[in-house]
Scaffold this motif. Structure first.
Motif, PDB file in Angstrom:
ATOM      1  N   ALA A   1      24.719  10.137  12.255  1.00 55.36           N
ATOM      2  CA  ALA A   1      25.657  10.970  13.104  1.00 55.36           C
ATOM      3  C   ALA A   1      26.431   9.937  14.049  1.00 55.36           C
ATOM      4  CB  ALA A   1      24.736  11.820  13.922  1.00 55.36           C
ATOM      5  N   ILE A   2      25.742   8.892  14.401  1.00 55.67           N
ATOM      6  CA  ILE A   2      26.149   7.913  15.250  1.00 55.67           C
ATOM      7  C   ILE A   2      27.320   7.088  14.410  1.00 55.67           C
ATOM      8  CG2 ILE A   2      25.977   5.863  16.578  1.00 55.67           C
ATOM      9  CD1 ILE A   2      23.078   7.317  17.494  1.00 55.67           C
ATOM     10  N   ASN A   3      26.755   6.545  13.240  1.00 58.29           N
ATOM     11  CA  ASN A   3      27.519   5.680  12.387  1.00 58.29           C
ATOM     12  C   ASN A   3      27.512   6.148  11.103  1.00 58.29           C
ATOM     13  OD1 ASN A   3      28.811   3.536  10.875  1.00 58.29           O
ATOM     14  ND2 ASN A   3      27.140   1.959  11.442  1.00 58.29           N
ATOM     15  N   PRO A   4      28.494   6.998  10.570  1.00 57.81           N
ATOM     16  CA  PRO A   4      28.782   7.485   9.265  1.00 57.81           C
ATOM     17  C   PRO A   4      28.588   6.401   8.056  1.00 57.81           C
ATOM     18  CG  PRO A   4      30.407   8.188  10.415  1.00 57.81           C
ATOM     19  CD  PRO A   4      29.894   7.257  11.194  1.00 57.81           C
ATOM     20  N   GLU A   5      28.984   5.198   8.352  1.00 60.71           N
ATOM     21  CA  GLU A   5      28.936   3.840   7.114  1.00 60.71           C
ATOM     22  C   GLU A   5      27.803   2.966   7.751  1.00 60.71           C
ATOM     23  OE1 GLU A   5      30.974   3.545   4.690  1.00 60.71           O
ATOM     24  OE2 GLU A   5      31.903   5.644   5.406  1.00 60.71           O
ATOM     25  N   LEU A   6      26.578   3.978   7.811  1.00 67.21           N
ATOM     26  CA  LEU A   6      25.383   2.811   8.241  1.00 67.21           C
ATOM     27  C   LEU A   6      25.007   2.068   6.990  1.00 67.21           C
ATOM     28  CD1 LEU A   6      23.196   2.377  10.352  1.00 67.21           C
ATOM     29  CD2 LEU A   6      22.088   4.481   9.140  1.00 67.21           C
ATOM     30  N   PRO A   7      25.028   0.671   7.119  1.00 72.41           N
ATOM     31  CA  PRO A   7      24.495  -0.091   6.083  1.00 72.41           C
ATOM     32  C   PRO A   7      22.802   0.093   6.032  1.00 72.41           C
ATOM     33  CG  PRO A   7      25.276  -1.468   7.807  1.00 72.41           C
ATOM     34  CD  PRO A   7      25.664  -0.007   8.252  1.00 72.41           C
ATOM     35  N   ILE A   8      22.347  -0.018   4.897  1.00 71.62           N
ATOM     36  CA  ILE A   8      20.649  -0.010   4.655  1.00 71.62           C
ATOM     37  C   ILE A   8      20.362  -1.182   3.905  1.00 71.62           C
ATOM     38  CG2 ILE A   8      18.901   1.506   3.998  1.00 71.62           C
ATOM     39  CD1 ILE A   8      19.989   2.864   6.004  1.00 71.62           C
ATOM     40  N   VAL A   9      19.305  -1.716   4.212  1.00 71.64           N
ATOM     41  CA  VAL A   9      18.613  -2.935   3.494  1.00 71.64           C
ATOM     42  C   VAL A   9      17.162  -2.388   3.110  1.00 71.64           C
ATOM     43  CG1 VAL A   9      17.817  -5.098   3.494  1.00 71.64           C
ATOM     44  CG2 VAL A   9      19.774  -4.356   4.533  1.00 71.64           C
ATOM     45  N   LEU A  10      17.009  -2.314   1.773  1.00 73.25           N
ATOM     46  CA  LEU A  10      15.560  -1.819   1.159  1.00 73.25           C
ATOM     47  C   LEU A  10      14.828  -3.015   0.719  1.00 73.25           C
ATOM     48  CD1 LEU A  10      13.751   0.615   0.751  1.00 73.25           C
ATOM     49  CD2 LEU A  10      15.078   0.959  -1.380  1.00 73.25           C
ATOM     50  N   LYS A  11      13.538  -3.068   1.410  1.00 69.74           N
ATOM     51  CA  LYS A  11      12.629  -4.266   0.762  1.00 69.74           C
ATOM     52  C   LYS A  11      11.574  -3.501   0.251  1.00 69.74           C
ATOM     53  CE  LYS A  11      13.860  -6.641   5.000  1.00 69.74           C
ATOM     54  NZ  LYS A  11      13.276  -7.481   6.104  1.00 69.74           N
ATOM     55  N   GLY A  12      10.959  -3.823  -0.909  1.00 64.49           N
ATOM     56  CA  GLY A  12       9.983  -3.331  -1.428  1.00 64.49           C
ATOM     57  C   GLY A  12       9.150  -4.165  -2.093  1.00 64.49           C
TER      58      GLY A  12
ATOM     59  N   VAL B   1       6.619   4.926   9.596  1.00 63.89           N
ATOM     60  CA  VAL B   1       7.160   6.051   9.548  1.00 63.89           C
ATOM     61  C   VAL B   1       6.893   7.067   8.400  1.00 63.89           C
ATOM     62  CG1 VAL B   1       9.301   5.501  11.235  1.00 63.89           C
ATOM     63  CG2 VAL B   1       9.275   5.418   8.589  1.00 63.89           C
ATOM     64  N   SER B   2       6.714   8.361   8.383  1.00 59.05           N
ATOM     65  CA  SER B   2       6.476   8.962   7.222  1.00 59.05           C
ATOM     66  C   SER B   2       7.912   9.223   6.534  1.00 59.05           C
ATOM     67  CB  SER B   2       5.623  10.238   7.482  1.00 59.05           C
ATOM     68  OG  SER B   2       6.691  11.154   8.304  1.00 59.05           O
ATOM     69  N   ILE B   3       7.819   9.629   5.361  1.00 56.61           N
ATOM     70  CA  ILE B   3       9.228   9.840   4.651  1.00 56.61           C
ATOM     71  C   ILE B   3      10.061  11.231   5.628  1.00 56.61           C
ATOM     72  CG2 ILE B   3       8.109  11.824   3.253  1.00 56.61           C
ATOM     73  CD1 ILE B   3      10.668   9.000   2.082  1.00 56.61           C
TER      74      ILE B   3
ATOM     75  N   SER C   1       0.858  -1.169   0.092  1.00 56.96           N
ATOM     76  CA  SER C   1      -0.079   0.056   0.039  1.00 56.96           C
ATOM     77  C   SER C   1       0.871   1.244   0.051  1.00 56.96           C
ATOM     78  CB  SER C   1      -0.746   0.074   1.177  1.00 56.96           C
ATOM     79  OG  SER C   1      -0.208   0.176   2.353  1.00 56.96           O
ATOM     80  N   GLY C   2       2.130   1.077   0.178  1.00 49.89           N
ATOM     81  CA  GLY C   2       3.023   2.278   0.027  1.00 49.89           C
ATOM     82  C   GLY C   2       3.644   2.829   1.265  1.00 49.89           C
TER      83      GLY C   2
ATOM     84  N   VAL D   1       4.374  -2.526  -5.240  1.00 52.89           N
ATOM     85  CA  VAL D   1       4.435  -1.220  -4.811  1.00 52.89           C
ATOM     86  C   VAL D   1       4.764  -0.308  -6.015  1.00 52.89           C
ATOM     87  CG1 VAL D   1       7.059  -1.266  -4.173  1.00 52.89           C
ATOM     88  CG2 VAL D   1       5.408   0.253  -2.953  1.00 52.89           C
ATOM     89  N   GLN D   2       4.110   0.843  -5.807  1.00 57.52           N
ATOM     90  CA  GLN D   2       4.610   1.895  -6.770  1.00 57.52           C
ATOM     91  C   GLN D   2       5.891   2.170  -6.933  1.00 57.52           C
ATOM     92  OE1 GLN D   2       2.175   5.502  -6.339  1.00 57.52           O
ATOM     93  NE2 GLN D   2       0.092   4.188  -7.042  1.00 57.52           N
ATOM     94  N   TYR D   3       6.692   2.227  -8.126  1.00 57.61           N
ATOM     95  CA  TYR D   3       8.163   2.429  -8.358  1.00 57.61           C
ATOM     96  C   TYR D   3       8.392   3.698  -7.809  1.00 57.61           C
ATOM     97  CZ  TYR D   3      12.302   2.411 -10.737  1.00 57.61           C
ATOM     98  OH  TYR D   3      13.963   2.215 -11.087  1.00 57.61           O
ATOM     99  N   GLN D   4       7.294   4.901  -7.584  1.00 58.13           N
ATOM    100  CA  GLN D   4       7.748   6.059  -6.994  1.00 58.13           C
ATOM    101  C   GLN D   4       8.137   6.139  -5.654  1.00 58.13           C
ATOM    102  OE1 GLN D   4       8.132   8.945  -8.900  1.00 58.13           O
ATOM    103  NE2 GLN D   4       8.817   9.931  -7.202  1.00 58.13           N
ATOM    104  N   LYS D   5       7.445   5.525  -4.945  1.00 59.70           N
ATOM    105  CA  LYS D   5       7.811   5.066  -3.456  1.00 59.70           C
ATOM    106  C   LYS D   5       9.103   4.945  -3.110  1.00 59.70           C
ATOM    107  CE  LYS D   5       4.607   6.155  -0.551  1.00 59.70           C
ATOM    108  NZ  LYS D   5       4.609   7.431   0.366  1.00 59.70           N
ATOM    109  N   VAL D   6       9.559   3.739  -4.194  1.00 63.17           N
ATOM    110  CA  VAL D   6      11.065   3.267  -3.791  1.00 63.17           C
ATOM    111  C   VAL D   6      11.969   4.468  -4.241  1.00 63.17           C
ATOM    112  CG1 VAL D   6      12.632   1.333  -4.772  1.00 63.17           C
ATOM    113  CG2 VAL D   6      10.153   0.933  -4.336  1.00 63.17           C
ATOM    114  N   MET D   7      11.738   5.039  -5.278  1.00 66.89           N
ATOM    115  CA  MET D   7      12.400   6.094  -5.723  1.00 66.89           C
ATOM    116  C   MET D   7      12.611   7.197  -4.880  1.00 66.89           C
ATOM    117  SD  MET D   7      13.923   5.122  -8.341  1.00 66.89           S
ATOM    118  CE  MET D   7      15.027   6.299  -8.541  1.00 66.89           C
TER     119      MET D   7
END
Length: 134
Positions: free
Chosen positions: A90-101, A76-78, A66-67, A105-111
């Motif tokens: 600020a705590i960890n500048p090399e923070l790894p992120i995992v994105l699951k879509g 959370v909101s954007i 549903s986005g 889902v609409q491609y625009q939300k991922v973008m």
């Protein structure tokens, strides 16, 4: 008359067979040395459930069908996502992120999320996909 019954003395020695043998022995030695290193079997210790102290904690961002955006399973909101990621960076500048879509889902939300990560200069981003046939 020549001494030795007319035979000619050998002035040179043919070392080609000796070199061939040396090369074969060298190849066998190299193969055996690498095979013994690669073939060592060890019983590795099992890690406990305690968090590793050296590996940074990965943040998971999920976008459902549903986005709706989630940060570590919390909706959370954007704008809220940006604030939380700024704090984590600020705590960890090399923070790894995992994105699951979600696949629907609409491609625009991922973008939008990827653009936010680029603006925050978070470069360690992984996109999670499923295995084919699942």
């Amino acid at each position: 008359m020549k001494a030795g019954g007319g035979r000619k003395a050998y002035d040179d020695i043919n070392i080609t067979p000796m070199l061939d043998l040396a090369y074969v022995l060298l190849v066998i030695f190299i193969l055996m040395a690498t095979a013994s290193v690669q073939g060592i079997k060890v019983d590795l210790p099992k890690a406990g459930s305690a968090a590793s102290l050296v590996a940074p904690k990965t943040k998971a961002i999920t976008i459902n069908n549903s986005g709706q955006i989630f940060l570590d399973a919390f909706p959370v909101s954007i704008a809220d996502l940006e604030a939380r990621l700024r704090t984590e960076k600020a705590i960890n500048p090399e923070l790894p992120i995992v994105l699951k879509g979600d696949s629907t889902v609409q491609y625009q939300k991922v973008m939008e999320v990827l653009d936010l990560l680029r603006r925050l200069d978070l470069n360690k981003v992984g996109l999670v996909t499923g295995k084919p046939g699942q």
